[in-house]
Design a protein around this motif. Structure first.
Motif, PDB file in Angstrom:
ATOM      1  N   PRO A   1     -53.433 -19.920 -17.728  1.00  0.00           N
ATOM      2  CA  PRO A   1     -53.655 -20.388 -16.355  1.00  0.00           C
ATOM      3  C   PRO A   1     -53.289 -21.870 -16.228  1.00  0.00           C
ATOM      4  O   PRO A   1     -53.408 -22.639 -17.188  1.00  0.00           O
ATOM      5  N   ASP A   2     -52.853 -22.290 -15.077  1.00  0.00           N
ATOM      6  CA  ASP A   2     -52.368 -23.657 -14.875  1.00  0.00           C
ATOM      7  C   ASP A   2     -53.412 -24.697 -15.252  1.00  0.00           C
ATOM      8  O   ASP A   2     -53.091 -25.704 -15.900  1.00  0.00           O
ATOM      9  N   ASP A   3     -54.663 -24.474 -14.847  1.00  0.00           N
ATOM     10  CA  ASP A   3     -55.675 -25.482 -15.127  1.00  0.00           C
ATOM     11  C   ASP A   3     -55.980 -25.589 -16.616  1.00  0.00           C
ATOM     12  O   ASP A   3     -56.225 -26.683 -17.145  1.00  0.00           O
ATOM     13  N   VAL A   4     -55.948 -24.466 -17.318  1.00  0.00           N
ATOM     14  CA  VAL A   4     -56.182 -24.486 -18.764  1.00  0.00           C
ATOM     15  C   VAL A   4     -55.025 -25.199 -19.477  1.00  0.00           C
ATOM     16  O   VAL A   4     -55.231 -26.041 -20.358  1.00  0.00           O
ATOM     17  N   LEU A   5     -53.807 -24.856 -19.078  1.00  0.00           N
ATOM     18  CA  LEU A   5     -52.639 -25.473 -19.679  1.00  0.00           C
ATOM     19  C   LEU A   5     -52.633 -26.985 -19.464  1.00  0.00           C
ATOM     20  O   LEU A   5     -52.309 -27.761 -20.371  1.00  0.00           O
ATOM     21  N   ALA A   6     -53.013 -27.423 -18.278  1.00  0.00           N
ATOM     22  CA  ALA A   6     -52.994 -28.853 -17.952  1.00  0.00           C
ATOM     23  C   ALA A   6     -53.964 -29.639 -18.813  1.00  0.00           C
ATOM     24  O   ALA A   6     -53.753 -30.841 -19.067  1.00  0.00           O
TER      25      ALA A   6
ATOM     26  N   VAL B   1     -45.556 -33.108 -21.787  1.00  0.00           N
ATOM     27  CA  VAL B   1     -46.010 -32.184 -22.831  1.00  0.00           C
ATOM     28  C   VAL B   1     -46.480 -30.870 -22.208  1.00  0.00           C
ATOM     29  O   VAL B   1     -46.218 -29.782 -22.732  1.00  0.00           O
ATOM     30  N   ARG B   2     -47.175 -30.970 -21.057  1.00  0.00           N
ATOM     31  CA  ARG B   2     -47.619 -29.746 -20.367  1.00  0.00           C
ATOM     32  C   ARG B   2     -46.421 -28.885 -19.984  1.00  0.00           C
ATOM     33  O   ARG B   2     -46.418 -27.658 -20.177  1.00  0.00           O
ATOM     34  N   ASP B   3     -45.365 -29.525 -19.443  1.00  0.00           N
ATOM     35  CA  ASP B   3     -44.172 -28.772 -19.049  1.00  0.00           C
ATOM     36  C   ASP B   3     -43.493 -28.147 -20.266  1.00  0.00           C
ATOM     37  O   ASP B   3     -42.953 -27.033 -20.194  1.00  0.00           O
ATOM     38  N   PHE B   4     -43.505 -28.882 -21.382  1.00  0.00           N
ATOM     39  CA  PHE B   4     -42.929 -28.341 -22.624  1.00  0.00           C
ATOM     40  C   PHE B   4     -43.677 -27.085 -23.061  1.00  0.00           C
ATOM     41  O   PHE B   4     -43.067 -26.049 -23.387  1.00  0.00           O
ATOM     42  N   LEU B   5     -45.004 -27.150 -23.069  1.00  0.00           N
ATOM     43  CA  LEU B   5     -45.792 -25.977 -23.458  1.00  0.00           C
ATOM     44  C   LEU B   5     -45.575 -24.820 -22.492  1.00  0.00           C
ATOM     45  O   LEU B   5     -45.505 -23.650 -22.903  1.00  0.00           O
TER      46      LEU B   5
END
Length: 633
Positions: free
Chosen positions: A35-40, A21-25
């Motif tokens: 930012p990567d940490d927020v997205l994760a 799901v993270r990769d999809f977003l």
């Protein structure tokens, strides 16, 4: 097992799926900018929901607590009237406006096919809005929805689009043609045999070079005593106004109204495909404004003109229920007002005799901007030749009084502020007008700013129109350098705030006969006109209409393309709601006004008005930031 109803099957996101799901977003805006940490951290706060094809996902009366991102499948968003607003594919979202604005939601969302959506709770959404890329993305989405709303309100209530008929669909027989060296006699015989009122004249390459009409035969041949053996090249109208075949019937109508013509050649790549006449349009649309304009030209008294003018509200009512835009309707209303003014001016010259010196009668305000609505009052002025003296004052005073009284009979009340040519202050020579404008520009008192907001919207209607154009060119050349004057105009433009509260609620009028209504003139279309005027004068634009002025500001780099597009959409939607309200008032036997009760608006219209008012507020803020206004009193 998760519950399943009309909202579909709710599925939690399991640990192995979080990375997917993270990769999809990350592959879709605006989440790709996080930012990567927020997205994760986002996927674990969301869930998935499955919807069968054809199921309803959101309804107009709902309170939205989450927004939905399409993971697979597709969704359709419709307005309450059934008009398709947009189709949302993989990576797109719905429900955002339900989180940005007070309920209800206002749209119907259905699954086009079996669809899986990612459910993002409102608290997650609000956290993400703190990131500029996310907030700007969803503001653009709001602007897109406003644009779609503008288009959807222009769908005919009757399901027909009479004035939106394409010219190509109206063409029948091939055009009747002639060559420039043919004689008038030959052309007249051709017209008689073909039973037509005009011939198109083609050059040696078969391109259109002129048109000869029955009016030309009367006015340029018979009335002038010319021989019928002269070549038609000597009496035809050269380089006539034309339309492309993909133009709309409404465009043909507006060209004929604005130019006082009855024949429009239809061309493709310079070669004629046919001809559209006023008769064709009247046959197409029996309530056409052409009837009114034609009848205006036949009247010989103010009373006769008043009888014709009384038909205008029903025409506006009809145009509102067709798919004509507010811009087009306002142009029709303005064209009829122009025709009434010009006929009264001719009647005045017949009554009082030829003018002792050249003059120019000018329209001011919304009529000058081609933005007239129903129920507007008069705003006019006279520019006199510099040879005018005091002994000519009586003629022009009686002249102006006759025209003004006639306009009152026609339904145009006197200006409460006495900004009319009957006021000697507004009957001045060209040189005196230059001095008046110079005073306003160089010493911008509050009264001067009020004058500027009226008189900078000036358009010649009759007489020596060059006077008006010379005056406008002279004044506009000075405004870009007049920083103090422009600051006053900007302050005026941001003073009238749209009726939008702190939390995007509608702010209604307080007290008086219009209590608890929305003033769509002074707090809707008015601020847009003021913004456009201030922007245009700052760059010396010669445009007088709001749309043209905003385009000029965009071309000069004063406003971005997106901000102009948003402001035009807001202007169009508010204008449309205002015109529809005015037509409804007349239909119910009341005088037209600008005060709309929210109770008469649908949830969709209220929500879109809020969007429009928000756009105006943003434009006012941007305008104020260009110049400090604190020292302006």
């Amino acid at each position: 097992m998760a519950a399943r109803g009309r909202r579909g099957m709710l599925l939690p996101i399991m640990e192995p799926e979080l990375a997917e799901v993270r990769d999809f977003l990350a592959a879709h805006a605006p989440f790709s900018d996080l930012p990567d940490d927020v997205l994760a951290a986002v996927p674990a706060r969301c869930s998935l929901r499955y919807h069968r094809r054809g199921s309803t996902i959101l309804r107009p009366d709902e309170v939205v607590t989450s927004f939905l991102i399409v993971r697979s499948g597709a969704l359709d968003v419709h307005d309450p009237a059934g008009g398709l607003v947009e189709r949302v594919d993989v990576g797109g979202s719905v429900g955002v406006n339900g989180l940005l604005q007070p309920p209800p939601y206002g749209f119907v969302v259905t699954a086009v096919e079996d669809t899986l959506v990612l459910v993002v709770p409102g608290e997650v959404f609000r956290d993400l809005l703190t990131y500029p890329g996310v907030s700007s993305y969803f503001m653009l989405q709001q602007a897109h929805r406003l644009r779609q709303a503008v288009e959807s309100v222009q769908i005919s209530d009757h399901g027909g689009a009479v004035l939106r008929t394409r010219i190509a669909d109206m063409l029948g027989r091939a055009p009747v043609i002639a060559r420039p060296d043919a004689t008038v006699r030959e052309a007249a015989r051709t017209m008689r045999e073909a039973r037509v009122s005009s011939v198109l004249v083609l050059d040696s390459t078969d391109r259109l070079c002129g048109i000869l009409t029955d009016r030309d035969l009367r006015n340029r041949v018979v009335a002038e005593g010319l021989s019928v053996e002269v070549p038609i090249a000597e009496v035809m109208t050269t380089d006539p106004i034309t339309l492309e075949s993909d133009a709309l019937a409404l465009e043909a109508l507006l060209e004929m109204l604005g130019r006082g013509i009855h024949h429009l050649p239809v061309v493709e790549d310079g070669r004629p495909r046919g001809l559209v006449t006023s008769t064709d349009l009247i046959r197409l649309e029996q309530s056409s404004p052409l009837y009114v304009v034609q009848d205006v030209s036949r009247q010989s008294s103010p009373e006769g003109l008043a009888a014709v003018a009384r038909r205008l509200p029903s025409i506006v009512d009809h145009l509102v229920t067709q798919d004509a835009s507010a811009s087009d309707i306002s142009r029709v209303v303005t064209a009829v007002a122009d025709a009434l003014h010009r006929r009264l001016i001719l009647l005045a010259e017949e009554k009082f005799g030829p003018p002792p010196v050249p003059y120019c009668w000018v329209a001011l305000g919304s009529q000058a901007r081609y933005e007239s609505g129903l129920g507007g009052d008069q705003d006019s002025a006279l520019i006199l030749d510099d040879s005018a003296t005091l002994e000519h004052a009586t003629y022009f005073a009686e002249f102006a009084e006759f025209i003004t009284d006639g306009l009152v009979l026609c339904g145009y009340p006197r200006c409460p502020g006495d900004v009319m040519a009957t006021n000697p202050r507004w009957r001045q020579t060209e040189t005196a007008w230059r001095a008046i404008f110079a005073e306003w520009i160089e010493r911008p008192t509050p009264d001067a700013v009020v004058g500027a907001t009226i008189f900078f919207d000036m358009r010649a209607l009759a007489g020596d129109t060059d006077m008006c154009e010379r005056l406008r060119r002279h004044v506009l050349a000075r405004t870009p350098q007049a920083s103090t004057f422009l600051a006053h105009l900007i302050k005026q433009a941001v003073f009238h705030q749209p009726p939008l509260g702190l939390f995007r609620g509608l702010v209604l009028e307080k007290g008086g006969p219009n209590e608890s209504t929305l003033d769509l003139k002074h707090r809707g279309v008015g601020p847009v006109a003021e913004i456009a005027r201030a922007q245009a004068l700052s760059v010396g634009s010669t445009a007088v209409d709001t749309r043209g002025r905003l385009a000029g500001a965009r071309s000069a780099g004063r406003m971005s393309e997106s901000s102009v597009a948003d402001l035009l959409d807001a202007f169009e939607f508010i204008s449309y709601v205002r015109l529809r309200h005015q037509a409804g008032r007349v239909r119910e036997g009341h005088a037209p006004d600008n005060f709309v009760s929210p109770a008469s608006l649908s949830s969709f219209e209220k929500r879109t008005l809020k969007d429009a008012f928000g756009v105006i507020r943003q434009a006012q803020t941007a305008l104020a930031q260009r110049q400090p206004l604190g020292y302006i009193s």
